[in-house]
Scaffold this motif. Sequence first.
Motif, short mmCIF file in Angstrom:
data_model
loop_
_atom_site.label_atom_id
_atom_site.label_comp_id
_atom_site.label_asym_id
_atom_site.label_seq_id
_atom_site.Cartn_x
_atom_site.Cartn_y
_atom_site.Cartn_z
N LEU A 1 0.79 -1.13 -0.08
CA LEU A 1 -0.01 0.05 0.01
C LEU A 1 0.79 1.20 -0.06
N ALA A 2 0.51 2.14 -0.93
CA ALA A 2 1.14 3.44 -1.23
C ALA A 2 0.08 4.43 -1.69
N ALA A 3 -0.22 5.37 -0.71
CA ALA A 3 -1.15 6.30 -1.08
C ALA A 3 -0.86 7.39 -0.55
N ARG B 1 -8.53 0.11 1.82
CA ARG B 1 -9.89 -0.30 2.51
C ARG B 1 -10.60 0.21 3.66
N ALA B 2 -11.70 0.10 3.79
CA ALA B 2 -12.32 1.07 4.84
C ALA B 2 -12.14 0.48 6.07
N ASP B 3 -11.90 1.13 7.08
CA ASP B 3 -11.56 0.56 8.45
C ASP B 3 -10.37 -0.08 8.60
N ASP B 4 -9.47 0.01 7.69
CA ASP B 4 -7.99 -0.51 7.90
C ASP B 4 -7.19 0.42 8.54
N THR B 5 -6.30 0.02 9.58
CA THR B 5 -5.18 0.86 10.12
C THR B 5 -4.15 0.88 9.30
N VAL B 6 -3.73 2.00 8.81
CA VAL B 6 -2.54 2.59 8.24
C VAL B 6 -1.52 3.20 8.80
N ARG C 1 -5.10 12.89 11.96
CA ARG C 1 -3.86 13.31 11.89
C ARG C 1 -2.87 13.69 10.45
N ALA C 2 -3.53 13.10 9.31
CA ALA C 2 -3.07 13.08 8.09
C ALA C 2 -3.36 14.50 7.63
N GLU C 3 -2.31 15.09 6.65
CA GLU C 3 -2.56 16.57 6.09
C GLU C 3 -1.94 16.21 4.83
N THR C 4 -2.28 17.28 3.93
CA THR C 4 -1.98 17.12 2.55
C THR C 4 -0.62 16.89 2.19
N GLY C 5 -0.11 15.81 1.43
CA GLY C 5 1.26 15.57 1.11
C GLY C 5 1.66 14.18 1.76
N ASP C 6 0.82 14.00 2.88
CA ASP C 6 1.24 12.86 3.79
C ASP C 6 0.88 11.69 2.89
N THR C 7 1.61 10.55 3.07
CA THR C 7 1.69 9.15 2.66
C THR C 7 0.97 8.17 3.67
N LEU C 8 0.16 7.28 2.93
CA LEU C 8 -0.69 6.30 3.86
C LEU C 8 -0.01 4.86 3.36
N SER C 9 0.36 4.20 4.15
CA SER C 9 0.91 2.94 3.87
C SER C 9 0.52 1.88 4.87
N LYS D 1 0.97 -0.53 8.09
CA LYS D 1 1.49 -0.21 9.30
C LYS D 1 2.66 -1.04 9.53
N ASP D 2 2.59 -2.38 8.95
CA ASP D 2 4.10 -3.11 9.18
C ASP D 2 4.93 -2.84 8.24
N ASP D 3 4.64 -1.99 7.22
CA ASP D 3 5.60 -1.52 6.11
C ASP D 3 5.54 -0.10 5.74
N PRO D 4 5.91 0.79 6.76
CA PRO D 4 5.65 2.25 6.37
C PRO D 4 6.58 2.86 5.17
N LEU D 5 5.92 3.54 4.53
CA LEU D 5 6.71 4.05 3.39
C LEU D 5 6.45 5.97 3.38
N LEU D 6 7.18 6.68 2.76
CA LEU D 6 7.13 8.04 2.38
C LEU D 6 7.36 8.30 0.97
N MET D 7 6.20 8.95 0.52
CA MET D 7 6.50 9.35 -0.98
C MET D 7 7.31 10.67 -1.00
N GLU D 8 7.97 10.50 -2.31
CA GLU D 8 8.63 11.81 -2.59
C GLU D 8 7.72 13.03 -2.78
N PRO D 9 7.85 14.16 -1.99
CA PRO D 9 6.82 15.35 -2.17
C PRO D 9 7.03 16.07 -3.59
N TRP D 10 5.65 16.46 -3.59
CA TRP D 10 5.46 17.25 -4.88
C TRP D 10 5.93 18.74 -4.55
#
Length: 734
Positions: free
Chosen positions: A339-341, A366-371, A422-430, A432-441
């Motif tokens: 997951l990388a959103a 998916r709805a109700d997932d923990t990310v 907690r999430a703001e514009t530009g944040d990455t959702l991934s 929870k056991d494989d956290p990722l960070l996307m390159e910002p625009w």
Amino acid sequence: MGDKASAHTGAAGRAPTADHPRSVRNVVLVGHSGSGKTTLVEALALTAGVMNRAGRVEDGGTVSDYDEIEHRQQRSIQLSLVPVEWGGVKINLLDTPGYADFVGELRAGLRAADAALFVVSAAEGTEGVTGATRMVWDECAAVGMPRAIVVTHLEAARADFDAMTGSCAATFGGDDPDAVIPLYLPQYGEEGPDGHAPVTGLVGLLSQRVFDYASGERKELDPDGEQEARIAQARSRLIEGIIAESEDETLMDRYLGGETIDYKTLVEDLERAVARGVFHPVLAAAPAADGARQGLGTVELLELITGGFPTPLERDTPAVTTPDGTARAALSCDPQGPLAAEVVKTSSDPYVGRISLVRVFSGTLRADDTVHVSGHGLADRGHEDHDVDERVGALSSPFGKQQRTLSQCIAGDLACVAKLNRAETGDTLSAKDDPLLMEPWSMPDPLLPLAIRAHSKPDEDKLSQGLARLVAEDPTMRLEQNQDTHQVVLWCLGEAHQDVALERLRSRYGVQVDVVPHRVALRETFGAKAAGRGRHVKQSGGHGQFAICEIEVEPLPGGSGVEFVDKVVGGAVPRQFIASVEKGVRAQAARGIGPSPLVDVRVTLLDGKAHSVDSSDAAFQTAGALALREAAADAPIHVLEPVAEVSVLVGDAYVGSVMSDLSGRRGRVVGTEQSPGGRTLVRAEVPEIEIGRYAVDLRSLAHGTGRFSRSYVRHEPMPAPLAAKLREAADQDA
């Protein structure tokens, strides 16, 4: 593509869904304010069956622009998503504001999209392609984003499709104007009493067919003799443009040798060239007439999107790392992948709370997932970094003011997520056991200050929370708590951006604020050496207060700060009180002699007196401060103003005007250098007090094509007449 009639598969009241990335198209609409983007989105939604003939969805409201501020101001100020369905393909239409102050919303749309529709108005001649629109075109070209052009407002009396097409070819085509060619020509009806002939249909250059919209329903007809002549004249240029971008290198030789290239081959080559971003077709569109179900050109445009624009599978996914910066392998648009959103927009709903518009690049949300929510590195703008787990609320698809529930959102698609607090514009959702960070625009730097203060005590209590929520929604806004001027400053992109910020604070967060003049951080220093004597002697029963010190103050070079030197001999000031004198001197310097802090001086303690009983730390602190004030009374005091290095990137035609304007702001041009695209970078040093509104003034000066950045260089003396005016104003305020 475009010339192939097909029945729409949308259904009013049902949210379009996608079960595979190949059945998704993400398209951003770009154009200046008033070009007709929102009207075009609604026309496409009507043709696709998403809304009814009255222009409204069944639950009420239009398909886009539902923000209450947009209704009052009659213009788009935020990114909006309108999903439609055509030919079994879900099309996510991303409508962006055309006003320069909301370019952050445009950048978010570009991030979420895989292709762009540039909307220009035929009623504005060559002015329909603004400098700001050209700059966005160049941004898309730099990343290879596919682009097409839609000419609107054909119904206007001054509309000129041919002139606008020529302007687009000259502006967007660059070295290859044949890469910007119409796929259709407008068909005109009979002239009315005013001499204006309405556009009633389109003539397809590839299919050599006429698509008539006069009845409100698209009808395919044979061309007449006059139309055949128009087709023959324009068709050969279109075919040559398509063949020039063909991957089949033999096709041009075959065509020039007299071979007739079949229609299917031309369409397939056209679709590939558009998807690769090397060919940019021009189409025409107009809203449906009263009672009609289809707007002119909307079917052709929907078919271009589904047939010629790339799927998310064909676009590169942004680079990812772990939150600690460790590189990760490139991701693909795979619903089964990790997951990388990314949150591309954040908004608040008075009933639902925070709503995040999310583009899923990999995996399935998916709805109700923990990310895992990873921060975006904009802490300097008041957006703190995040590295937390959070539960996803309901997933939905926008439908006017309503949200239609979704069970999941696959890679390549977009959805709204509720209650990501907690999430703001530009944040990455991934995961929870494989956290990722996307390159910002890339985000524009806000350079127009807005100083505010709470209107009343109740507003003061709510101000902090309201500002935090405001900047969480808008990454182009920077919140500053200035430690020098003690002002709360919102840095914005322009005056309209400021107006919207104030309106949102008032209407959405219930905070009334007053706008106050923005102050720059001035300093003061001594203009010559001076001496001062501080005498603090009081006796009122019991222990008194006794401290006397004599100092000498001399100016130092800029950036030296405040130095303190002890030259007391013979114990005139006991050792334990020398630090007290220094503390008093530094405290007075920080407060300033006038309204600004004192810097760049050396204070030398020469002599003093103490009393065995009445001297104390507090007494010598007071004496040190008094000595500094007395020295300042006998010396010229220079006001130091901050100077910024300003770098202005502007078209060559505006260089002279920009340099003259900077000189008028007491600026010193330190260099120029050529930049690609017929632009020049002008570098100058300018007092910050002179560039408070430069973000607005440059836009007017360079017709929206200029950009600038600024960075602090140093403080230097302000001209005496100007300093005197500032002191006089400060005395009046006091």
